[in-house]
Design a protein around this motif. Sequence first.
Motif, mmCIF file in Angstrom:
data_model
loop_
_atom_site.group_PDB
_atom_site.id
_atom_site.type_symbol
_atom_site.label_atom_id
_atom_site.label_comp_id
_atom_site.label_asym_id
_atom_site.label_seq_id
_atom_site.Cartn_x
_atom_site.Cartn_y
_atom_site.Cartn_z
ATOM 1 N N UNK A 172 12.860 8.944 -3.333
ATOM 2 C CA UNK A 172 12.961 8.664 -1.905
ATOM 3 C C UNK A 172 14.017 9.535 -1.244
ATOM 4 N N UNK A 173 13.746 9.878 -0.002
ATOM 5 C CA UNK A 173 14.740 10.486 0.869
ATOM 6 C C UNK A 173 15.273 9.429 1.843
ATOM 7 N N UNK A 174 14.350 8.609 2.376
ATOM 8 C CA UNK A 174 14.762 7.617 3.363
ATOM 9 C C UNK A 174 14.050 6.301 3.183
ATOM 10 N N UNK A 175 14.445 5.328 4.000
ATOM 11 C CA UNK A 175 13.810 4.011 3.993
ATOM 12 C C UNK A 175 14.047 3.343 5.325
ATOM 13 N N UNK A 179 0.804 -1.213 0.000
ATOM 14 C CA UNK A 179 0.000 0.000 0.000
ATOM 15 C C UNK A 179 0.835 1.259 0.000
ATOM 16 N N UNK A 180 0.164 2.380 -0.191
ATOM 17 C CA UNK A 180 0.819 3.686 -0.212
ATOM 18 C C UNK A 180 -0.109 4.729 0.383
ATOM 19 N N UNK A 210 9.305 3.026 2.176
ATOM 20 C CA UNK A 210 10.026 4.073 1.476
ATOM 21 C C UNK A 210 9.432 5.424 1.821
ATOM 22 N N UNK A 211 10.297 6.411 2.070
ATOM 23 C CA UNK A 211 9.875 7.758 2.445
ATOM 24 C C UNK A 211 10.102 8.664 1.242
ATOM 25 N N UNK A 212 9.033 9.245 0.715
ATOM 26 C CA UNK A 212 9.081 9.927 -0.573
ATOM 27 C C UNK A 212 9.021 11.439 -0.401
ATOM 28 N N UNK A 213 9.867 12.093 -1.174
ATOM 29 C CA UNK A 213 10.119 13.527 -1.084
ATOM 30 C C UNK A 213 9.361 14.279 -2.173
ATOM 31 N N UNK A 226 4.398 7.836 1.798
ATOM 32 C CA UNK A 226 5.087 6.590 2.113
ATOM 33 C C UNK A 226 4.540 5.472 1.244
ATOM 34 N N UNK A 227 5.393 4.487 0.975
ATOM 35 C CA UNK A 227 5.004 3.282 0.262
ATOM 36 C C UNK A 227 5.562 2.073 0.992
#
Length: 485
Positions: free
Chosen positions: A347-350, A30-31, A359-362, A381-382
């Motif tokens: 992504x910026x982070x994970x 999911x996202x 995954x953290x999306x910018x 986020x995903x």
Amino acid sequence: MRSFLVIPAVALAVLVQGQVIDTVLFTPLGAFQFPYSVGTISQSAYSCKLDRMGRPYAYVCCRELGLVTFDISDPLMPVPTDTLAPAQLSGLAVNNVEQDGALLYLSVGGFEGTAQYAGLATVDVNDPEAPVVLDVWYDTQFQNGAAIAQVQDDVAYLGAMDDGVVVLDVSDPLGIGFLSSFQPDPGWPGIVSYAPQARGMAVRDTVLYLAYDAGAFRTIDIRDPYALAQLGQYVNPDHPLFTPNATNNVVLKGDHAILTYDFCGIEVVDISDPTDPQQESWTNPWNCGFGTWFGSDGHTNELMLVRNDSLLFVSGGDSELLVYDATQLPALTLVGANGPPNDSTATWGLDVLGDRVIGCYLNNSFIAFPPQPFHANWGGVRLFDWQLDITTRITDRSGTGAIALYPNPARDQVLVQWRLGASPDRYQLQDMMGRLVRSGPVVADAGAAAMRLDLSNLSDGTYAFDLTGSDMHRVARLIVANGHR
């Protein structure tokens, strides 16, 4: 919501826990996209933490939005359940999170746009849907925010950006105390004109390993928390001319430090002697070279070692998620990826826990492109599951069968077979970096659940073969070895 694509990568002949790593495969779950406020401007997710107490929650740092807690009990539909807004954290933005049991350590203080004081907050998550702020520490002498914190033996080391490292006593999470601060030499290596910033760090025993952005990589003696001292410093000896340098983060494996090297990829550095770090390898997937920066297909930031340190997961910016085999350091070999570049998501982070990835999306669409290295307009986020694939045949989670590629490795032609009764109508081939190299309609052999695909013009390498239809979606790894480079 855009569609997801699994991108397999190079096959390896390396034994890990009795198995051969071929490919890491991602299954998209999911996202959640943060709402738009103006045009394409939505909140970004910068760093995330999957709950380390085994509960179905994730903690997401969203800077100006705050710390958002997600219920991921249904991973196909992550739901925000609580937000600690900056107003509850002395007005400071939230950048990063570490967890120790039911205690979170938040690095707070914005460092982009209008800078804020660097700070650290402690948060009780015994009830993850109702976090409680225990204390917020900040000091007006540290004026450029905090990017990261690491905790060891009741001492927290705060990456205070331009101000270096701040050392805090966290033995009482209700009363954080200041111990000292240390700023490594900001004038070295002097490749760019702006100040170095303490962005990433790892702590082991008596040494702190600091990713110091434009200040490259530093090793710091922390035996006396009141008097830190630099031990060594390192910058890539082959760094391209007229190209900015930035070391963003670091993880440790034995006598190796693995560094994310901005749009220039990943470095492995020998730290057996912390006073004299030396390069062991440089992985440069985006051809970082003379004067490059704008339009880079990737930008490495956060990274994690998982599966007994055999796999390295990396947030790849415009290339989103990358996985490298790390069993034979200093060699790093790409074994998995998810997310083609140039699709306006980055992504910026994970974070990785078990077989789950977040995954953290910018969203940087409010800044002109260029001067940014990439354009991204999806903030949120995903969730993914990941697994090791040790065959060339892939069965998906629905249990409705697989596709088979024969021969594989292939030369000039490959036969693609699917289950009887399925109705694929389109195929795609993508390379390891997610670039589409071929696509078209499915033309089945007469009376057969199969098609033949001409590979004669393809370069040697590993590709993702994606087969879709109204009743199916299958992905398999195809290796082409026809002598073309």
